[in-house]
Design a protein around this motif. Structure first.
Motif, PDB file in Angstrom:
ATOM      1  N   UNK A  92      65.377 -24.905  21.397  1.00 43.66           N
ATOM      2  CA  UNK A  92      64.790 -25.986  22.182  1.00 43.66           C
ATOM      3  C   UNK A  92      63.472 -25.478  22.747  1.00 43.66           C
ATOM      4  N   UNK A  93      62.383 -26.141  22.405  1.00 43.64           N
ATOM      5  CA  UNK A  93      61.084 -25.752  22.957  1.00 43.64           C
ATOM      6  C   UNK A  93      61.062 -26.255  24.398  1.00 43.64           C
ATOM      7  N   UNK A  94      61.000 -25.323  25.343  1.00 43.83           N
ATOM      8  CA  UNK A  94      61.024 -25.705  26.754  1.00 43.83           C
ATOM      9  C   UNK A  94      59.621 -25.878  27.321  1.00 43.83           C
ATOM     10  N   UNK A  95      58.645 -25.225  26.666  1.00 42.78           N
ATOM     11  CA  UNK A  95      57.252 -25.367  27.083  1.00 42.78           C
ATOM     12  C   UNK A  95      56.379 -25.119  25.856  1.00 42.78           C
ATOM     13  N   UNK A  96      55.737 -26.167  25.353  1.00 43.94           N
ATOM     14  CA  UNK A  96      54.865 -25.964  24.194  1.00 43.94           C
ATOM     15  C   UNK A  96      53.758 -24.963  24.518  1.00 43.94           C
ATOM     16  N   UNK A  97      53.287 -24.291  23.500  1.00 39.52           N
ATOM     17  CA  UNK A  97      52.235 -23.296  23.694  1.00 39.52           C
ATOM     18  C   UNK A  97      50.984 -23.938  24.277  1.00 39.52           C
ATOM     19  N   UNK A  98      50.365 -23.198  25.202  1.00 39.09           N
ATOM     20  CA  UNK A  98      49.133 -23.669  25.839  1.00 39.09           C
ATOM     21  C   UNK A  98      48.338 -22.472  26.337  1.00 39.09           C
ATOM     22  N   UNK A  99      47.100 -22.729  26.690  1.00 38.62           N
ATOM     23  CA  UNK A  99      46.246 -21.685  27.261  1.00 38.62           C
ATOM     24  C   UNK A  99      46.870 -21.226  28.580  1.00 38.62           C
ATOM     25  N   UNK A 100      46.735 -19.940  28.891  1.00 42.35           N
ATOM     26  CA  UNK A 100      47.322 -19.391  30.110  1.00 42.35           C
ATOM     27  C   UNK A 100      46.249 -19.032  31.131  1.00 42.35           C
ATOM     28  N   UNK A 101      46.694 -18.780  32.346  1.00 44.43           N
ATOM     29  CA  UNK A 101      45.766 -18.421  33.420  1.00 44.43           C
ATOM     30  C   UNK A 101      45.091 -17.075  33.169  1.00 44.43           C
ATOM     31  N   UNK A 102      45.692 -16.217  32.346  1.00 43.33           N
ATOM     32  CA  UNK A 102      45.126 -14.884  32.101  1.00 43.33           C
ATOM     33  C   UNK A 102      44.251 -14.830  30.845  1.00 43.33           C
ATOM     34  N   UNK A 103      43.946 -16.001  30.274  1.00 39.93           N
ATOM     35  CA  UNK A 103      43.075 -16.048  29.108  1.00 39.93           C
ATOM     36  C   UNK A 103      43.798 -15.922  27.782  1.00 39.93           C
ATOM     37  N   UNK A 104      45.105 -16.011  27.821  1.00 38.60           N
ATOM     38  CA  UNK A 104      45.912 -15.928  26.613  1.00 38.60           C
ATOM     39  C   UNK A 104      46.427 -17.291  26.182  1.00 38.60           C
ATOM     40  N   UNK A 105      47.511 -17.263  25.431  1.00 35.65           N
ATOM     41  CA  UNK A 105      48.109 -18.478  24.874  1.00 35.65           C
ATOM     42  C   UNK A 105      49.602 -18.214  24.746  1.00 35.65           C
ATOM     43  N   UNK A 106      50.457 -19.097  25.291  1.00 30.88           N
ATOM     44  CA  UNK A 106      51.887 -18.821  25.296  1.00 30.88           C
ATOM     45  C   UNK A 106      52.705 -20.095  25.389  1.00 30.88           C
ATOM     46  N   UNK A 107      53.946 -20.000  24.936  1.00 25.95           N
ATOM     47  CA  UNK A 107      54.919 -21.078  25.055  1.00 25.95           C
ATOM     48  C   UNK A 107      56.310 -20.480  25.135  1.00 25.95           C
ATOM     49  N   UNK A 108      57.301 -21.338  25.392  1.00 25.55           N
ATOM     50  CA  UNK A 108      58.684 -20.886  25.566  1.00 25.55           C
ATOM     51  C   UNK A 108      59.635 -21.709  24.708  1.00 25.55           C
ATOM     52  N   UNK A 109      60.718 -21.026  24.290  1.00 23.49           N
ATOM     53  CA  UNK A 109      61.845 -21.745  23.704  1.00 23.49           C
ATOM     54  C   UNK A 109      63.140 -21.131  24.223  1.00 23.49           C
TER      55      UNK A 109
END
Length: 142
Positions: A92-109
């Motif tokens: 289950x994708x709980x948070x689609x990938x997106x730009x992060x506050x630290x200049x990276x890119x991340x998401x959760x499942x």
């Protein structure tokens, strides 16, 4: 105590189902006595029945707990690839990938047992060819 983690054991409802899920992500492990061991760099990820884990730890039950497993990858595109593969495998994708506050890119499942995984590309963390992560020296920037 040495600053090291050797094994991370996930308590799962169904070992066969959990093993099949991780194999769909490309992980390869060994099953020994209803326990699955995946070599993951310098540590092992283990899948074990929740009831057996609880009995071994001397507690009534174990849940997924308030922790997150994370895998850093080499690019934004790889973040998307891993999350898409996990979703196709039953996560289950709980948070689609997106730009992060630290200049990276991340998401959760969440895997089928509810264990949270963050998949991240962080330009500040160096990944060796074998995937070993090196935490930067934050004191050098303060």
């Amino acid at each position: 105590m040495e600053q090291r983690i050797s094994l991370i054991t996930l308590g799962v409802a169904d070992v066969a189902r959990a093993k099949a899920f991780y194999e769909q992500l490309g992980w390869r492990g060994q099953e020994v006595e209803e326990t699955v061991f995946f070599q993951a760099g310098g540590l092992a990820l283990v899948l074990w029945g929740r009831d057996k884990l609880a009995a071994d730890a001397g507690v009534e039950e174990v849940g997924t707990g308030a922790m997150t497993l994370a895998q850093n990858v080499r690019s934004r595109a790889e973040v998307d690839e891993v999350i898409t593969t996990a979703a196709k495998a039953g996560a289950t994708v709980t948070k689609p990938a997106e730009e992060t506050f630290y200049g990276g890119y991340a998401g959760y499942f969440a895997d089928p047992d509810g264990h949270l995984w963050e998949i991240a590309w962080n330009p500040g963390f160096t990944l060796a060819e074998d995937g070993t992560l090196t935490v930067p020296d934050f004191s050098a920037t303060n």
